[in-house]
Design a protein around this motif. Sequence first.
Motif, mmCIF file in Angstrom:
data_model
loop_
_atom_site.group_PDB
_atom_site.id
_atom_site.type_symbol
_atom_site.label_atom_id
_atom_site.label_comp_id
_atom_site.label_asym_id
_atom_site.label_seq_id
_atom_site.Cartn_x
_atom_site.Cartn_y
_atom_site.Cartn_z
ATOM 1 N N THR A 185 -23.048 74.188 -17.098
ATOM 2 C CA THR A 185 -23.242 75.637 -17.107
ATOM 3 C C THR A 185 -22.562 76.246 -18.315
ATOM 4 O OG1 THR A 185 -23.434 75.779 -14.706
ATOM 5 C CG2 THR A 185 -22.743 77.778 -15.877
ATOM 6 N N ALA A 186 -23.325 76.977 -19.123
ATOM 7 C CA ALA A 186 -22.803 77.577 -20.356
ATOM 8 C C ALA A 186 -23.915 78.368 -21.029
ATOM 9 C CB ALA A 186 -22.297 76.501 -21.317
ATOM 10 N N MET A 187 -23.532 79.133 -22.046
ATOM 11 C CA MET A 187 -24.498 79.711 -22.970
ATOM 12 C C MET A 187 -24.777 78.645 -24.021
ATOM 13 S SD MET A 187 -26.216 82.529 -23.552
ATOM 14 C CE MET A 187 -25.298 83.989 -23.025
ATOM 15 N N TYR A 188 -26.049 78.367 -24.261
ATOM 16 C CA TYR A 188 -26.435 77.347 -25.226
ATOM 17 C C TYR A 188 -26.961 78.010 -26.497
ATOM 18 C CZ TYR A 188 -25.784 73.548 -21.928
ATOM 19 O OH TYR A 188 -25.234 72.622 -21.060
ATOM 20 N N TYR A 189 -26.469 77.526 -27.632
ATOM 21 C CA TYR A 189 -26.833 78.069 -28.930
ATOM 22 C C TYR A 189 -27.417 76.967 -29.816
ATOM 23 C CZ TYR A 189 -23.581 81.822 -27.634
ATOM 24 O OH TYR A 189 -22.932 82.850 -26.990
ATOM 25 N N CYS A 190 -28.413 77.321 -30.611
ATOM 26 C CA CYS A 190 -28.828 76.402 -31.661
ATOM 27 C C CYS A 190 -28.233 76.887 -32.978
ATOM 28 C CB CYS A 190 -30.340 76.276 -31.753
ATOM 29 S SG CYS A 190 -31.214 77.705 -32.373
ATOM 30 N N GLY A 191 -27.984 75.923 -33.848
ATOM 31 C CA GLY A 191 -27.395 76.238 -35.141
ATOM 32 C C GLY A 191 -28.038 75.409 -36.233
ATOM 33 N N ALA A 192 -27.897 75.881 -37.473
ATOM 34 C CA ALA A 192 -28.442 75.177 -38.634
ATOM 35 C C ALA A 192 -27.339 74.963 -39.655
ATOM 36 C CB ALA A 192 -29.585 75.983 -39.259
ATOM 37 N N ALA A 193 -27.252 73.732 -40.148
ATOM 38 C CA ALA A 193 -26.249 73.361 -41.149
ATOM 39 C C ALA A 193 -26.964 72.840 -42.383
ATOM 40 C CB ALA A 193 -25.310 72.297 -40.584
ATOM 41 N N ASN A 194 -26.671 73.438 -43.534
ATOM 42 C CA ASN A 194 -27.331 73.046 -44.779
ATOM 43 C C ASN A 194 -26.599 71.857 -45.393
ATOM 44 O OD1 ASN A 194 -28.893 72.899 -47.053
ATOM 45 N ND2 ASN A 194 -28.130 74.786 -47.969
ATOM 46 N N LEU A 195 -26.812 70.690 -44.785
ATOM 47 C CA LEU A 195 -26.205 69.480 -45.310
ATOM 48 C C LEU A 195 -27.024 68.276 -44.878
ATOM 49 C CD1 LEU A 195 -24.842 68.250 -42.544
ATOM 50 C CD2 LEU A 195 -22.960 69.761 -43.151
ATOM 51 N N LYS A 196 -26.791 67.142 -45.537
ATOM 52 C CA LYS A 196 -27.502 65.914 -45.181
ATOM 53 C C LYS A 196 -26.752 65.203 -44.076
ATOM 54 C CE LYS A 196 -29.638 65.106 -49.683
ATOM 55 N NZ LYS A 196 -29.790 64.151 -50.819
ATOM 56 N N GLY A 197 -27.531 64.534 -43.247
ATOM 57 C CA GLY A 197 -26.931 63.810 -42.146
ATOM 58 C C GLY A 197 -26.736 64.701 -40.939
ATOM 59 N N THR A 198 -26.085 64.144 -39.922
ATOM 60 C CA THR A 198 -25.817 64.905 -38.711
ATOM 61 C C THR A 198 -24.345 65.280 -38.654
ATOM 62 O OG1 THR A 198 -25.389 62.879 -37.460
ATOM 63 C CG2 THR A 198 -27.630 63.748 -37.388
ATOM 64 N N THR A 199 -24.071 66.374 -38.026
ATOM 65 C CA THR A 199 -22.696 66.791 -37.824
ATOM 66 C C THR A 199 -22.568 67.489 -36.484
ATOM 67 O OG1 THR A 199 -20.859 68.111 -38.678
ATOM 68 C CG2 THR A 199 -23.084 68.947 -39.090
ATOM 69 N N LEU A 200 -21.463 67.250 -35.799
ATOM 70 C CA LEU A 200 -21.151 67.944 -34.555
ATOM 71 C C LEU A 200 -19.981 68.904 -34.752
ATOM 72 C CD1 LEU A 200 -21.510 65.031 -31.946
ATOM 73 C CD2 LEU A 200 -23.165 66.823 -32.515
ATOM 74 N N ARG A 201 -19.632 69.143 -36.013
ATOM 75 C CA ARG A 201 -18.525 70.059 -36.298
ATOM 76 C C ARG A 201 -19.056 71.485 -36.360
ATOM 77 N NH1 ARG A 201 -14.657 68.567 -41.042
ATOM 78 N NH2 ARG A 201 -16.469 69.251 -42.236
ATOM 79 N N ARG A 202 -18.533 72.334 -35.524
ATOM 80 C CA ARG A 202 -18.995 73.711 -35.443
ATOM 81 C C ARG A 202 -18.901 74.410 -36.788
ATOM 82 N NH1 ARG A 202 -15.625 77.412 -31.521
ATOM 83 N NH2 ARG A 202 -14.185 77.128 -33.227
#
Length: 123
Positions: free
Chosen positions: A90-107
């Motif tokens: 249970t939470a508010m879910y947000y999508c985000g976009a990061a202008n970088l290559k690869g994946t990141t889980l850093r907010r």
Amino acid sequence: QITLVESGGGSVQAGGSLRLSCVGSAYIISRYCMGWFRQAPGQEREAVAAIDGAGLTRYADSVKDRFTISRDNAKGTLYLQMNSLKPEDTAMYYCGAANLKGTTLRRGDYSYWGQGTQVTVSS
């Protein structure tokens, strides 16, 4: 200006499923690292999953094997399929976009955010 719009949240019982959508431009969705984050009341925003331009994915341990991130480049849409939902999801879910290559889980790597969609899971 990058605009992201989430939808698909709602209320479900534990064990149920939901699919969240995040609509943006096809250019952003297909090229940026896209992520899903969530924030429960009184808690910090935490990473859920991310996908890069090559389709590589990364998940938080708490959602592995239950959630799946995907995207439809032609539709400019990011998805989060959530199965076997638990009350702690249970939470508010947000999508985000990061202008970088690869994946990141850093907010802090994410520069653009949607307005969020609420997910409530009852026991």
